[in-house]
Design a protein around this motif. Structure first.
Motif, PDB file in Angstrom:
ATOM      1  N   ASP A  82      -9.806   6.989   7.866  1.00  0.00           N
ATOM      2  CA  ASP A  82     -10.167   5.605   7.561  1.00  0.00           C
ATOM      3  C   ASP A  82      -9.628   5.180   6.199  1.00  0.00           C
ATOM      4  O   ASP A  82      -9.114   4.065   6.040  1.00  0.00           O
ATOM      5  N   PHE A  83      -9.748   6.076   5.219  1.00  0.00           N
ATOM      6  CA  PHE A  83      -9.284   5.746   3.869  1.00  0.00           C
ATOM      7  C   PHE A  83      -7.767   5.554   3.847  1.00  0.00           C
ATOM      8  O   PHE A  83      -7.252   4.621   3.219  1.00  0.00           O
ATOM      9  N   THR A  84      -7.061   6.431   4.553  1.00  0.00           N
ATOM     10  CA  THR A  84      -5.598   6.316   4.620  1.00  0.00           C
ATOM     11  C   THR A  84      -5.180   4.998   5.267  1.00  0.00           C
ATOM     12  O   THR A  84      -4.257   4.316   4.799  1.00  0.00           O
ATOM     13  N   GLN A  85      -5.855   4.628   6.337  1.00  0.00           N
ATOM     14  CA  GLN A  85      -5.541   3.372   7.013  1.00  0.00           C
ATOM     15  C   GLN A  85      -5.841   2.180   6.109  1.00  0.00           C
ATOM     16  O   GLN A  85      -5.085   1.193   6.093  1.00  0.00           O
ATOM     17  N   ALA A  86      -6.940   2.257   5.351  1.00  0.00           N
ATOM     18  CA  ALA A  86      -7.283   1.166   4.430  1.00  0.00           C
ATOM     19  C   ALA A  86      -6.219   1.016   3.351  1.00  0.00           C
ATOM     20  O   ALA A  86      -5.821  -0.109   3.003  1.00  0.00           O
ATOM     21  N   LEU A  87      -5.731   2.134   2.823  1.00  0.00           N
ATOM     22  CA  LEU A  87      -4.666   2.067   1.821  1.00  0.00           C
ATOM     23  C   LEU A  87      -3.391   1.465   2.411  1.00  0.00           C
ATOM     24  O   LEU A  87      -2.692   0.692   1.743  1.00  0.00           O
ATOM     25  N   SER A  88      -3.102   1.822   3.654  1.00  0.00           N
ATOM     26  CA  SER A  88      -1.913   1.269   4.308  1.00  0.00           C
ATOM     27  C   SER A  88      -2.033  -0.247   4.447  1.00  0.00           C
ATOM     28  O   SER A  88      -1.052  -0.981   4.253  1.00  0.00           O
ATOM     29  N   LYS A  89      -3.225  -0.725   4.753  1.00  0.00           N
ATOM     30  CA  LYS A  89      -3.438  -2.174   4.867  1.00  0.00           C
ATOM     31  C   LYS A  89      -3.290  -2.848   3.514  1.00  0.00           C
ATOM     32  O   LYS A  89      -2.742  -3.964   3.414  1.00  0.00           O
ATOM     33  N   LEU A  90      -3.760  -2.186   2.464  1.00  0.00           N
ATOM     34  CA  LEU A  90      -3.618  -2.763   1.123  1.00  0.00           C
ATOM     35  C   LEU A  90      -2.145  -2.849   0.730  1.00  0.00           C
ATOM     36  O   LEU A  90      -1.723  -3.806   0.072  1.00  0.00           O
ATOM     37  N   GLU A  91      -1.375  -1.854   1.120  1.00  0.00           N
ATOM     38  CA  GLU A  91       0.041  -1.835   0.760  1.00  0.00           C
ATOM     39  C   GLU A  91       0.813  -3.007   1.357  1.00  0.00           C
ATOM     40  O   GLU A  91       1.792  -3.483   0.778  1.00  0.00           O
ATOM     41  N   VAL A  92       0.356  -3.481   2.510  1.00  0.00           N
ATOM     42  CA  VAL A  92       1.041  -4.618   3.148  1.00  0.00           C
ATOM     43  C   VAL A  92       0.320  -5.923   2.853  1.00  0.00           C
ATOM     44  O   VAL A  92       0.630  -6.962   3.449  1.00  0.00           O
ATOM     45  N   GLY A  93      -0.651  -5.869   1.942  1.00  0.00           N
ATOM     46  CA  GLY A  93      -1.336  -7.084   1.530  1.00  0.00           C
ATOM     47  C   GLY A  93      -2.469  -7.532   2.423  1.00  0.00           C
ATOM     48  O   GLY A  93      -2.989  -8.650   2.261  1.00  0.00           O
TER      49      GLY A  93
ATOM     50  N   PRO B  34      -8.229  -8.270   3.435  1.00  0.00           N
ATOM     51  CA  PRO B  34      -9.424  -8.555   4.249  1.00  0.00           C
ATOM     52  C   PRO B  34      -9.723  -7.480   5.284  1.00  0.00           C
ATOM     53  O   PRO B  34     -10.893  -7.197   5.571  1.00  0.00           O
ATOM     54  N   ALA B  35      -8.680  -6.864   5.844  1.00  0.00           N
ATOM     55  CA  ALA B  35      -8.907  -5.810   6.842  1.00  0.00           C
ATOM     56  C   ALA B  35      -9.347  -4.512   6.181  1.00  0.00           C
ATOM     57  O   ALA B  35     -10.117  -3.739   6.759  1.00  0.00           O
ATOM     58  N   ALA B  36      -8.855  -4.245   4.969  1.00  0.00           N
ATOM     59  CA  ALA B  36      -9.197  -2.998   4.277  1.00  0.00           C
ATOM     60  C   ALA B  36     -10.570  -3.066   3.621  1.00  0.00           C
ATOM     61  O   ALA B  36     -11.245  -2.031   3.478  1.00  0.00           O
ATOM     62  N   GLN B  37     -10.987  -4.252   3.225  1.00  0.00           N
ATOM     63  CA  GLN B  37     -12.227  -4.396   2.447  1.00  0.00           C
ATOM     64  C   GLN B  37     -13.458  -3.800   3.113  1.00  0.00           C
ATOM     65  O   GLN B  37     -14.174  -3.008   2.488  1.00  0.00           O
TER      66      GLN B  37
END
Length: 236
Positions: free
Chosen positions: A67-78, A81-84
């Protein structure tokens, strides 16, 4: 072999001894057998529970890591809202260090969004979390001190960074630089010079930081020749 009174006595004594042992065992089992069985059941249940808990912790850590890795990936692409919500959940109940990692990430997001007060609160939360890994607590302390530097008193900054601003500590150069600036802010030029010189001479100090602290030390009157990085003593 002829049977003698001696061998008859020995056989009789053995039979008596075996009978006494059997009676003692039966008596012991009548008195304590139930408790032994209960104790064994409790032990096996406890062992099974501990093994289940260990397995569950590993499972939760694996899920949290994904989950954390996926959240970081979402942050990297801006896609903040999905990572929060994922980071919020991990920060609240994440296992095995993911609470601190998620909280640090949320603090970084707050800095990016310009919400310094929220970022300081989150960094301070990690810094005060005794269950978090020491490197995470240390970096949270430094980031919090940096964000509050302008508004905090020099004494508060110096006290907050004191455990880190010592030679040999992995964070010495960063914490030492802020401590030196706090000393300058407090009018303690002599103390700042000593600390800046130590940072510049520390071979572990990154080149950019060495140049910055060295230039500041020179501006305070330190001889540039005193700022050459120390070298390790040759092996004997």
């Amino acid at each position: 072999m002829a049977i003698t009174p001696r061998t008859e006595d020995d056989a009789f004594l053995r039979e008596v001894d075996e009978g006494v042992r059997a009676d003692q065992l039966a008596s012991f089992w009548r008195s304590y057998g139930r408790w032994l069985v209960i104790g064994l059941v409790v032990f096996l249940a406890s062992l099974g529970g501990w093994l289940w808990w260990q397995g569950e912790q590993l499972r939760r850590a694996g899920v949290a890591g994904e989950d954390f890795t996926q959240a970081l990936s979402k942050l990297e692409v801006g896609d903040t809202p999905a990572a929060q919500p994922v980071l919020d959940r991990l920060a609240a109940e994440g296992p095995n260090g993911y609470t601190a990692l998620a909280t640090l990430t949320l603090a970084g997001n707050a800095v990016t969004a310009g919400d310094t007060a929220k970022a300081i609160t989150l960094f301070d939360r990690v810094a005060a979390d005794s269950s978090a890994a020491e490197p995470l607590r240390d970096v949270a302390t430094i980031k919090s001190a940096r964000l509050r530097f302008d508004d905090a008193s020099p004494a508060d900054t110096i006290k907050r960074l004191a455990p880190l601003a010592v030679p040999g500590n992995p964070w010495f150069s960063l914490a030492g630089e802020m401590t030196a600036l706090a000393k300058l802010k407090a009018g303690d030029n002599a103390g700042a010079k000593i600390l800046l010189t130590a940072i510049a001479r520390d071979p572990a100090t990154p080149p950019g930081l060495r140049d910055r602290t060295g230039q500041l030390a020179v501006s305070l009157g330190v001889d540039p020749r005193m700022l050459a990085p120390q070298t390790a003593a040759p092996a004997q």
